[in-house]
Design an enzyme around this catalytic site. Structure first.
Site, PDB file in Angstrom:
ATOM      1  N   ASP A  63       0.830  -1.186   0.000  1.00  0.00           N
ATOM      2  CA  ASP A  63       0.000   0.000   0.000  1.00  0.00           C
ATOM      3  C   ASP A  63       0.877   1.254   0.000  1.00  0.00           C
ATOM      4  O   ASP A  63       1.645   1.472   0.936  1.00  0.00           O
ATOM      5  CB  ASP A  63      -0.848  -0.064   1.279  1.00  0.00           C
ATOM      6  N   THR A  96      -3.093   5.577  -4.295  1.00  0.00           N
ATOM      7  CA  THR A  96      -2.006   6.337  -3.670  1.00  0.00           C
ATOM      8  C   THR A  96      -0.703   6.189  -4.443  1.00  0.00           C
ATOM      9  O   THR A  96      -0.004   7.169  -4.675  1.00  0.00           O
ATOM     10  CB  THR A  96      -1.796   5.908  -2.210  1.00  0.00           C
ATOM     11  N   THR A  97      -0.400   4.966  -4.844  1.00  0.00           N
ATOM     12  CA  THR A  97       0.842   4.755  -5.589  1.00  0.00           C
ATOM     13  C   THR A  97       0.770   5.492  -6.916  1.00  0.00           C
ATOM     14  O   THR A  97       1.722   6.167  -7.334  1.00  0.00           O
ATOM     15  CB  THR A  97       1.067   3.251  -5.829  1.00  0.00           C
ATOM     16  N   ASP A 392     -10.155   0.260   2.226  1.00  0.00           N
ATOM     17  CA  ASP A 392      -9.994   0.702   0.839  1.00  0.00           C
ATOM     18  C   ASP A 392     -11.235   0.375   0.024  1.00  0.00           C
ATOM     19  O   ASP A 392     -11.737   1.202  -0.741  1.00  0.00           O
ATOM     20  CB  ASP A 392      -8.788   0.004   0.179  1.00  0.00           C
TER      21      ASP A 392
HETATM   22  N1  LIG Z   1      -6.666  -6.785 -13.081  1.00  0.00           N
HETATM   23  C1  LIG Z   1      -5.951  -5.742 -13.411  1.00  0.00           C
HETATM   24  N2  LIG Z   1      -5.324  -5.682 -14.590  1.00  0.00           N
HETATM   25  C2  LIG Z   1      -4.586  -4.624 -14.924  1.00  0.00           C
HETATM   26  N3  LIG Z   1      -4.402  -3.551 -14.153  1.00  0.00           N
HETATM   27  C3  LIG Z   1      -5.015  -3.525 -12.976  1.00  0.00           C
HETATM   28  C4  LIG Z   1      -5.821  -4.606 -12.538  1.00  0.00           C
HETATM   29  N4  LIG Z   1      -6.278  -4.301 -11.306  1.00  0.00           N
HETATM   30  C5  LIG Z   1      -5.794  -3.081 -11.007  1.00  0.00           C
HETATM   31  N5  LIG Z   1      -5.040  -2.596 -11.999  1.00  0.00           N
HETATM   32  C6  LIG Z   1      -4.340  -1.315 -12.062  1.00  0.00           C
HETATM   33  O1  LIG Z   1      -3.388  -1.231 -11.027  1.00  0.00           O
HETATM   34  C7  LIG Z   1      -3.209   0.121 -10.644  1.00  0.00           C
HETATM   35  C8  LIG Z   1      -3.353   0.267  -9.158  1.00  0.00           C
HETATM   36  O2  LIG Z   1      -2.376  -0.459  -8.512  1.00  0.00           O
HETATM   37  P1  LIG Z   1      -2.203  -0.414  -6.947  1.00  0.00           P
HETATM   38  O3  LIG Z   1      -1.028  -1.246  -6.612  1.00  0.00           O
HETATM   39  O4  LIG Z   1      -3.493  -0.746  -6.309  1.00  0.00           O
HETATM   40  O5  LIG Z   1      -1.806   1.073  -6.672  1.00  0.00           O
HETATM   41  P2  LIG Z   1      -2.627   2.301  -6.092  1.00  0.00           P
HETATM   42  O6  LIG Z   1      -2.012   2.524  -4.757  1.00  0.00           O
HETATM   43  O7  LIG Z   1      -2.326   3.419  -7.032  1.00  0.00           O
HETATM   44  O8  LIG Z   1      -4.054   1.943  -6.046  1.00  0.00           O
HETATM   45  C9  LIG Z   1      -4.274   0.901 -11.375  1.00  0.00           C
HETATM   46  O9  LIG Z   1      -3.689   1.554 -12.468  1.00  0.00           O
HETATM   47  C10 LIG Z   1      -5.248  -0.153 -11.810  1.00  0.00           C
HETATM   48  O10 LIG Z   1      -5.949   0.224 -12.963  1.00  0.00           O
END
Ligand SMILES: Nc1ncnc2c1ncn2[C@@H]1O[C@H](COP(=O)(O)OP(=O)(O)O)[C@@H](O)[C@H]1O
Ligand SMILES: [Mg+2]
Length: 549
Positions: A63, A96-97, A392
């Site tokens: 996270d 957040t990332t 979340d």
């Molecule tokens: N099944 C998936 N396939 C491709 N991309 C995904 C999938 N699930 C989430 N994402 C992408 O991953 C990113 C979010 O990653 P995450 O590690 O949760 O970081 P954040 O802290 O930004 O939410 C977003 O760009 C989202 O669209």
């Protein structure tokens, strides 16, 4: 220098100061270092980080905001990126990332422009224009989602949880989150609002993650004080008291001299009478359940049990407030003032064994919007990570219901933004055009990083993605599991629009703010601790250098 050669000192001795491009590059380097520190965690195939604090405690997480909160960051510009993550977390609970990576990328592109002698205020202006356009582009590709579209809401919750370690159980947790948020969502006029304070989250180690459930009511992590009390009360009348059911002890040392046994008897009798009167007051108000924020004397417990009252002591203040809100009761500070009007109501109050402990459940509350999520899991680490996931998930579902709009993920919306910006830039012209194009490049860092973290070739993937979007496939995104470009609507990778707009807003704000600084004046404080060869060199601002992580 003034004539005569004596410099005028306006700053206190020991103050460090850095100006011009040196200050800019140093700040940018620090901010980029923060972005680099979380980059590898982005997306479902991002890696986790193990953080060990100075006491040796370990946190393993993926996270963004948790990582940045845990690491001890000193550089002022780097701290601004941590703020970006916190704002994003508070506003939407996810992304957040993404927000931090975007901010880092905006600064990296800005640095290149500054090197080419584009003035920072021009870049800032271009970035602001680009951010407006980007928000517009997101709105254009967004789709409707309503509070009745349960499956879509669950998909949104699942997308937010995918990169968490509890993701194996995300289907169940998504059910829980959607159920809870829908229950507290309210329509005021034609706007939906979700007050997440109505959802109480209670953790209890033990059982397993699928035992996590929504309880309609409030859970108090306490058992009844006396085994002689009823274990369950239907249609309870609930008293909430903020004062001890004990005989007050004097503040100062007092000695009571007793010269014959009958006096002792009378003395004890008086204590008993006081407690008896307290219990009578409770009984006369009509209450058959008491939540007491302070202690309850053993004798009072006995009397209460005899009267068939269910009593709990030392209830947390926050729980008292929740109970008041949920049952419609009022917390009374003076027991004498307890009356029928102060009592709260519910359908049932009962004690139940959860794991090794007994807890008190207040269900079917007067306020139907009061509910709890009871989180279960094998160990403390698991329960904590499930809690983070559920929070979340709650947030993204709440935000989706409030805004009524969602976008597709996997880099698809980012690509749409980049294309829109590249179309817009030439219409602006001038030097701002270059800044807007730089913004477009920065946004593409999201799909590029997703590809990188999935072990795909970032360049090929990006080219392929761009091609599909140019052909009008607005929802085409990176399927990080197959490595193909697929339709993210079919893959059910859905996010509330606010995750995107907020990331753009806070990343732009932070980048612009950092860019506009050309003079850093730091009071004498801690000694500068630059890493050898770190940016800024001697006399820099202290803190971190690129690649410190
Ligand atoms: N099944 C998936 N396939 C491709 N991309 C995904 C999938 N699930 C989430 N994402 C992408 O991953 C990113 C979010 O990653 P995450 O590690 O949760 O970081 P954040 O802290 O930004 O939410 C977003 O760009 C989202 O669209
Ligand atoms: Mg996420």
């Amino acid at each position: 220098m003034i004539p005569g050669g004596t410099p005028i000192l306006v700053l206190k001795e020991g103050t460090r100061r850095e100006r011009g491009k040196g200050a800019q590059f140093n700040n940018i380097a620090a901010a980029k270092a923060v972005a680099d520190s979380v980059r590898s965690t982005l997306g479902p195939r991002g890696m986790d980080k193990m953080l060990v604090d100075s006491l040796g405690d370990v946190v393993i997480t993926n996270d963004g905001v948790t990582i940045l909160k845990e690491i001890d960051i000193e550089h002022p510009a780097a701290k601004m990126l941590v703020e970006v993550a916190k704002t994003q977390d508070e506003e939407c609970g996810d992304g957040t990332t993404t927000a931090v990576v975007l901010a880092g990328e905006l600064l990296k592109k800005a640095e290149e422009l500054v090197e080419q002698n584009v003035h920072p205020t021009v870049i800032a202006q271009g970035y602001r224009m680009a951010a407006d356009k980007a928000r517009e582009a997101l709105l254009k590709v967004s789709q409707k989602v309503s509070s009745t579209e349960i499956q879509k809401l669950k998909d949104i919750a699942m997308t937010a949880m995918i990169s968490k370690s509890a993701s194996a159980h995300r289907k169940h947790l998504a059910d829980v989150a959607v159920k809870a948020v829908r229950a507290v969502a309210e329509k005021v006029g034609d706007k939906w609002t979700v007050d997440q304070d109505n959802i109480q989250i209670t953790k209890k180690q033990g059982g397993s993650i699928p035992d996590t459930e929504v309880v309609e009511g409030v859970i108090v992590d306490k058992e009844r004080v006396h085994p002689g009390m009823p274990i369950q009360i239907k249609d309870p009348k609930i008293a909430l008291v903020d004062t001890a059911l004990e005989v007050k002890k004097t503040e100062f040392d007092a000695r009571i001299e007793i010269s014959d046994p009958s006096q002792l008897q009378a003395f004890l009798q008086e204590e008993e009478n006081i407690l008896r009167r307290m219990v009578d007051t409770v009984k006369e108000s009509g209450a058959n359940v008491v939540f007491c924020q302070k202690g309850i004397d053993d004798l009072a417990q006995h009397f209460l049990a005899k009267e068939g009252v269910y009593a709990v002591r030392r209830v947390k203040k926050s729980d008292m407030e929740k109970l008041a809100k949920a049952t419609g009761g009022r917390v009374v500070t003076k027991l004498d003032e307890l009356s029928k009007e102060d009592l709260g109501s519910a359908k049932e109050v009962y004690e139940k064994k959860i794991g090794d402990d007994k807890m008190t459940f207040v269900t079917g509350c007067k306020n139907p919007k009061a509910l709890s999520i009871l989180i279960r899991g094998g160990t403390e680490h698991v329960v904590d990570e499930v809690e983070r996931s559920v929070i979340d998930a709650d947030s993204v579902v709440a935000v989706a219901i409030e805004d009524g709009k969602m976008i597709t993920g996997g880099g698809s919306s980012a690509m749409e933004i980049a294309i829109a910006l590249r179309g817009y830039a030439p219409t602006v012209g001038g030097r701002e055009q270059i800044a807007i194009e730089a913004f477009a490049d920065a946004v593409e860092a999201i799909p590029r990083t997703l590809a990188e973290n999935a072990g795909l070739d970032p360049i090929d993937t990006l080219i392929d993605l761009r091609k599909q979007h140019k052909r009008g496939k607005k929802n085409a995104g990176i399927n990080v599991f197959t490595g193909k470009i697929t339709d993210m609507l079919n893959e059910k990778v859905l996010e509330p629009i606010r995750v995107g707009t907020q990331a753009i807003d806070s990343a732009t704000d932070a980048a612009v703010m950092i860019l506009r600084i050309d003079d850093v004046i730091a009071a004498k404080g801690r000694p500068p601790e630059m890493p050898p060869g770190g940016p800024g060199g001697p006399g820099g601002m202290g803190g971190m250098g690129e690649g410190e992580f």
